[in-house]
Design a protein around this motif. Structure first.
Motif, PDB file in Angstrom:
ATOM      1  N   ILE A   3       0.913  -1.212  -0.134  1.00 22.27           N
ATOM      2  CA  ILE A   3       0.008   0.023  -0.106  1.00 22.27           C
ATOM      3  C   ILE A   3       0.867   1.396  -0.066  1.00 22.27           C
ATOM      4  O   ILE A   3       0.553   2.250  -0.678  1.00 22.27           O
ATOM      5  CB  ILE A   3      -0.875  -0.027   1.152  1.00 22.27           C
ATOM      6  CG1 ILE A   3      -1.782  -1.209   1.102  1.00 22.27           C
ATOM      7  CG2 ILE A   3      -1.834   1.247   1.490  1.00 22.27           C
ATOM      8  CD1 ILE A   3      -3.042  -1.043   0.199  1.00 22.27           C
TER       9      ILE A   3
ATOM     10  N   ARG B 208      -6.793 -14.042  -5.764  1.00 21.03           N
ATOM     11  CA  ARG B 208      -6.595 -14.903  -4.391  1.00 21.03           C
ATOM     12  C   ARG B 208      -6.018 -16.102  -4.226  1.00 21.03           C
ATOM     13  O   ARG B 208      -5.168 -16.479  -3.555  1.00 21.03           O
ATOM     14  CB  ARG B 208      -8.047 -15.053  -3.949  1.00 21.03           C
ATOM     15  CG  ARG B 208      -8.681 -13.737  -3.590  1.00 21.03           C
ATOM     16  CD  ARG B 208     -10.053 -13.826  -2.770  1.00 21.03           C
ATOM     17  NE  ARG B 208     -10.748 -12.606  -2.881  1.00 21.03           N
ATOM     18  CZ  ARG B 208     -11.714 -12.263  -3.653  1.00 21.03           C
ATOM     19  NH1 ARG B 208     -12.290 -13.254  -4.255  1.00 21.03           N
ATOM     20  NH2 ARG B 208     -12.292 -11.217  -3.683  1.00 21.03           N
ATOM     21  N   LEU B 534      -5.585  -0.835  -6.408  1.00 20.03           N
ATOM     22  CA  LEU B 534      -6.313  -1.208  -4.940  1.00 20.03           C
ATOM     23  C   LEU B 534      -7.297  -2.399  -5.437  1.00 20.03           C
ATOM     24  O   LEU B 534      -7.384  -3.503  -4.975  1.00 20.03           O
ATOM     25  CB  LEU B 534      -6.881  -0.141  -4.379  1.00 20.03           C
ATOM     26  CG  LEU B 534      -6.152   0.779  -3.272  1.00 20.03           C
ATOM     27  CD1 LEU B 534      -7.062   1.674  -2.619  1.00 20.03           C
ATOM     28  CD2 LEU B 534      -5.594  -0.257  -2.597  1.00 20.03           C
ATOM     29  N   ILE B 535      -8.211  -1.998  -6.349  1.00 18.26           N
ATOM     30  CA  ILE B 535      -9.212  -2.950  -6.753  1.00 18.26           C
ATOM     31  C   ILE B 535      -8.733  -4.176  -7.537  1.00 18.26           C
ATOM     32  O   ILE B 535      -9.260  -5.302  -7.106  1.00 18.26           O
ATOM     33  CB  ILE B 535     -10.385  -1.952  -7.690  1.00 18.26           C
ATOM     34  CG1 ILE B 535     -10.903  -0.798  -6.690  1.00 18.26           C
ATOM     35  CG2 ILE B 535     -11.286  -2.901  -8.021  1.00 18.26           C
ATOM     36  CD1 ILE B 535     -11.559   0.158  -7.792  1.00 18.26           C
ATOM     37  N   LEU B 538      -4.170  -4.856  -5.078  1.00 20.50           N
ATOM     38  CA  LEU B 538      -3.790  -4.875  -3.699  1.00 20.50           C
ATOM     39  C   LEU B 538      -4.924  -5.511  -2.795  1.00 20.50           C
ATOM     40  O   LEU B 538      -4.413  -6.472  -1.786  1.00 20.50           O
ATOM     41  CB  LEU B 538      -3.220  -3.541  -3.346  1.00 20.50           C
ATOM     42  CG  LEU B 538      -2.064  -3.089  -4.101  1.00 20.50           C
ATOM     43  CD1 LEU B 538      -1.684  -1.917  -3.833  1.00 20.50           C
ATOM     44  CD2 LEU B 538      -1.005  -4.255  -4.035  1.00 20.50           C
ATOM     45  N   VAL B 539      -6.290  -5.109  -2.952  1.00 21.98           N
ATOM     46  CA  VAL B 539      -7.054  -5.582  -1.996  1.00 21.98           C
ATOM     47  C   VAL B 539      -7.316  -7.060  -2.085  1.00 21.98           C
ATOM     48  O   VAL B 539      -7.180  -7.777  -1.121  1.00 21.98           O
ATOM     49  CB  VAL B 539      -8.622  -4.750  -2.299  1.00 21.98           C
ATOM     50  CG1 VAL B 539      -9.519  -5.419  -1.363  1.00 21.98           C
ATOM     51  CG2 VAL B 539      -8.250  -3.385  -1.757  1.00 21.98           C
ATOM     52  N   PRO B 540      -7.638  -7.800  -3.088  1.00 21.80           N
ATOM     53  CA  PRO B 540      -7.678  -8.910  -3.242  1.00 21.80           C
ATOM     54  C   PRO B 540      -6.427  -9.762  -2.671  1.00 21.80           C
ATOM     55  O   PRO B 540      -6.648 -10.775  -2.037  1.00 21.80           O
ATOM     56  CB  PRO B 540      -8.255  -9.518  -4.749  1.00 21.80           C
ATOM     57  CG  PRO B 540      -7.701  -8.294  -5.511  1.00 21.80           C
ATOM     58  CD  PRO B 540      -7.859  -7.053  -4.399  1.00 21.80           C
ATOM     59  N   TYR B 541      -5.420  -9.390  -3.077  1.00 21.69           N
ATOM     60  CA  TYR B 541      -4.048  -9.884  -2.818  1.00 21.69           C
ATOM     61  C   TYR B 541      -3.798  -9.790  -1.325  1.00 21.69           C
ATOM     62  O   TYR B 541      -3.523 -10.860  -0.700  1.00 21.69           O
ATOM     63  CB  TYR B 541      -2.843  -9.365  -3.384  1.00 21.69           C
ATOM     64  CG  TYR B 541      -1.592  -9.504  -3.024  1.00 21.69           C
ATOM     65  CD1 TYR B 541      -0.856 -10.926  -2.954  1.00 21.69           C
ATOM     66  CD2 TYR B 541      -0.586  -8.581  -2.445  1.00 21.69           C
ATOM     67  CE1 TYR B 541       0.112 -11.085  -2.399  1.00 21.69           C
ATOM     68  CE2 TYR B 541       0.454  -8.957  -1.693  1.00 21.69           C
ATOM     69  CZ  TYR B 541       1.019 -10.073  -1.978  1.00 21.69           C
ATOM     70  OH  TYR B 541       2.419 -10.273  -1.302  1.00 21.69           O
ATOM     71  N   LEU B 542      -4.083  -8.557  -0.693  1.00 23.44           N
ATOM     72  CA  LEU B 542      -3.695  -8.556   0.871  1.00 23.44           C
ATOM     73  C   LEU B 542      -5.067  -9.455   1.642  1.00 23.44           C
ATOM     74  O   LEU B 542      -4.641  -9.966   2.777  1.00 23.44           O
ATOM     75  CB  LEU B 542      -3.601  -7.018   1.088  1.00 23.44           C
ATOM     76  CG  LEU B 542      -2.480  -6.344   0.544  1.00 23.44           C
ATOM     77  CD1 LEU B 542      -2.756  -4.782   0.823  1.00 23.44           C
ATOM     78  CD2 LEU B 542      -1.172  -6.870   1.275  1.00 23.44           C
ATOM     79  N   GLN B 543      -6.243  -9.306   0.966  1.00 27.40           N
ATOM     80  CA  GLN B 543      -7.103 -10.147   1.880  1.00 27.40           C
ATOM     81  C   GLN B 543      -6.880 -11.573   1.575  1.00 27.40           C
ATOM     82  O   GLN B 543      -6.930 -12.256   2.962  1.00 27.40           O
ATOM     83  CB  GLN B 543      -8.457  -9.988   0.923  1.00 27.40           C
ATOM     84  CG  GLN B 543      -9.088  -8.681   1.562  1.00 27.40           C
ATOM     85  CD  GLN B 543     -10.486  -8.687   0.578  1.00 27.40           C
ATOM     86  OE1 GLN B 543     -10.645  -9.409  -0.512  1.00 27.40           O
ATOM     87  NE2 GLN B 543     -11.460  -7.731   1.111  1.00 27.40           N
TER      88      GLN B 543
END
Lengths: 46, 547
Positions: A3, B208, B534-535, B538-543
């Motif tokens: 991030i 994921r 993010l969409i 990063l968001v799916p990866y970090l989740q």
């Protein structure tokens, strides 16, 4: 970490966009009041 | 005859026909080399995107991402976008004001120096040829893989097509075909990624899945798979530095490379330049990012591809309905051909207008006027384009494909040789013609010779000794030393003043308002890129990593 780097890239792009915006704004604002500048001459080499 | 070959043949014939139609509208050298300086936003933005997106991106970048370097490659894509915007405002507008045909001519005019013009022309021609070579090799590899036709025949066929377009219709034709090709590969990539995602089990599910698999989890991290970028790029710091160094290199490409900045010489106005650069910055980032992430998704179904540069070709032929695969492959073909036409037309322009200028102007008693000069000028450019194509085809046939090294060599050469001088030509009052010449020559030697020697010696230098950085350092040092011992002449001072003066034609209040409004929206470019990252990553990866 991911991030932070994405945010750094966002800041990098925003910085250059803002710099470009204010430079062009200044150029064009000056042109509104400036009457002393001239069209660049056509160079007659061709 | 397979359906892919039919699709490619139809596409090539279509672009040849368009080239023929446009060629009828070429009246003089200005039409041929700078599209009459009347191109609108659509054509400039389309050509900026098409010139940048070649086989190197669909095959080189895609392969690097497939091997596990999505993170550092994304840093490059983002920094390149900033280079486009910066280059348009601080170099592109000034370039257009100079009313020149080529960037070497601009350098010659700005520093009132014929040697400067010749040196930058040589650099431009060498770089363009290197780049053209990488594209031709990519086109050959693509066509032979898909159609099964012999590699050498594919190389010759692609060269015939792009040479026909460049020679017959000049920059006008290149702008139009570039824009059509950009539309084709953008559309085909969007649809293609959808089918790749479907074939690998769904987009977010695949992200994921890759993130939660211990074998591929690192592929989605910023540092990528350990060792994927070479033996000297090991630590997190090395990887980030690698991304930043090549981000600077490709930012320089977006900023001042001949195949990007020369588009601005064709623009109808400075307003067109500014708007096009923002569109190209976002478009290039998005296309690059999605091509790379599409290639990475293939890891889910085909993890150990022997030749990763063919990952998008494999995906087109195995994960998509045949017709969509044909469209994507013809899109990749179009990306290669559009880049090739740009490089080739620039080689022709530089040889005719810079290197062979004396020949063109010579024998005045035999020349009946401007029309005759223009006619000879165009003929020299066309001959140069054909010779360049023959040389590149011969090298492509005799050398094995090495897309990535050639592509990065071209970018490094532009950064090391042109960038410091180009920035100084606008920003510095104190850089002299001697300083600029010494800087450019030192930058060229520092980048090109160093890169060739290290490559053939088999030595992989650490990131902080990359050829681009060595070239930039040499360039700046010699530019400062050369300028310290000489003085700026009156001619140079006037030339700089001229390129910094806003022309009367750019002062229309309505256009001014529209451009500033567009730029205000453009300030959200960084946020738009952040949102995409993010969409879609990063968001799916970090989740997945957290859960």
């Amino acid at each position: 970490m991911e991030i932070i780097i994405a945010a750094a890239l966002c800041i990098w792009l925003t910085f250059f966009s803002l710099w470009a915006y204010f430079t062009v704004k200044k150029d064009l604002s000056e042109s509104e009041t400036d009457t002393g500048t001239k069209e660049p001459e056509e160079r007659g080499t061709r | 005859m397979n359906i892919y070959l039919i699709g490619m043949l139809i596409t090539m014939v279509l672009f040849i026909v368009i080239g023929l139609i446009v060629s009828r509208k070429i009246k003089n050298a200005e039409d041929f080399y700078v599209a009459g300086r009347q191109a609108p936003v659509l054509l400039i933005a389309g050509s900026l995107i098409a010139s940048y997106m070649g086989t190197g991106l669909f095959m080189g970048d895609a392969a690097t991402s497939y091997k596990g370097a999505l993170g550092p490659m994304t840093i490059i894509a983002c920094m390149m976008g900033a280079g486009s915007v910066f280059g348009a405002v601080f170099f592109g507008r000034q370039l257009r004001r100079s009313r020149t045909f080529t960037i070497p001519e601009f350098f010659g005019m700005r520093f009132a120096s014929e040697p400067m013009r010749m040196l930058s022309a040589v650099v431009s021609i060498v770089t363009m040829t290197v780049y053209l070579l990488s594209v031709v090799q990519g086109l050959g590899t693509l066509m032979t893989t898909v159609t099964g036709v012999d590699y050498n025949i594919c190389v010759i066929a692609s060269a015939v097509v792009f040479t026909f377009i460049s020679v017959s219709s000049g920059s006008k034709g290149v702008l139009i075909t570039d824009t059509m090709m950009a539309a084709l590969f953008t559309l085909s990539l969007i649809v293609g990624i959808g089918f790749i995602a479907k074939g690998t089990g769904g987009y977010f599910e695949s992200i994921r899945g890759l993130a939660s698999d211990p074998l591929t989890s690192a592929f989605l991290s910023w540092t990528g798979k350990p060792g994927v970028l070479g033996a000297t790029v090991n630590t997190t710091f090395d990887v980030i530095l690698w991304g930043v160094v090549y981000g600077v290199v490709w930012g320089a490409v977006g900023m001042i490379s001949p195949w990007q900045a020369s588009r601005y010489q064709m623009a109808r106005s400075e307003h067109v330049i500014i708007k096009s650069s923002f569109i190209a910055a976002f478009g290039l980032f998005a296309l690059d990012f999605f091509a790379m992430i599409g290639a990475l998704l293939v890891q889910r179904v085909y993890p150990d591809m022997a030749d990763p540069s063919r990952v998008m070709i494999w995906a087109s032929m195995n994960l998509m309905p045949k017709i969509i695969g044909v469209v994507l492959l013809t899109g990749i073909l179009s990306a290669g051909i559009s880049s090739a036409t740009t490089f080739q037309s620039l080689i022709g322009a530089s040889i005719a207008n810079d290197v062979m200028r004396k020949v063109r102007i010579g024998h005045p008693e035999k020349i009946r006027g401007k029309q005759e000069v223009d006619r000879r000028n165009i003929r020299i450019g066309q001959a140069a384009m054909i010779i360049a194509a023959v040389i590149v085809v011969l090298i492509s046939i005799t050398n094995p494909p090495a897309l990535f090294i050639f592509m990065f060599m071209g970018g490094s050469m532009i950064a090391g040789t042109w960038m410091p001088v180009a920035i100084a030509s606008v920003f510095s009052k104190r850089v002299t013609k001697a300083g600029a010449f010494c800087g450019m020559l030192a930058g060229f030697l520092g980048t090109f010779v160093y890169k060739v020697v290290t490559y053939f010696a088999g030595w992989d230098p650490p990131v902080y000794l990359d050829s681009a950085l060595v070239g930039i350092a040499c360039n700046v040092i010699f530019m400062v030393i050369g300028s310290a011992f000489t003085k700026v002449t009156e001619e140079e001072r006037k030339a700089r003043e001229m390129i910094l003066t806003l022309p009367e034609s750019e002062r229309d209040p309505k256009e001014r308002k529209k451009t500033l409004r567009f730029m205000k929206a453009g300030c959200f470019l960084g946020l738009a890129v952040f949102a995409v990252l993010l969409i879609f990553w990063l968001v799916p990866y970090l989740q997945a990593k957290a859960g």
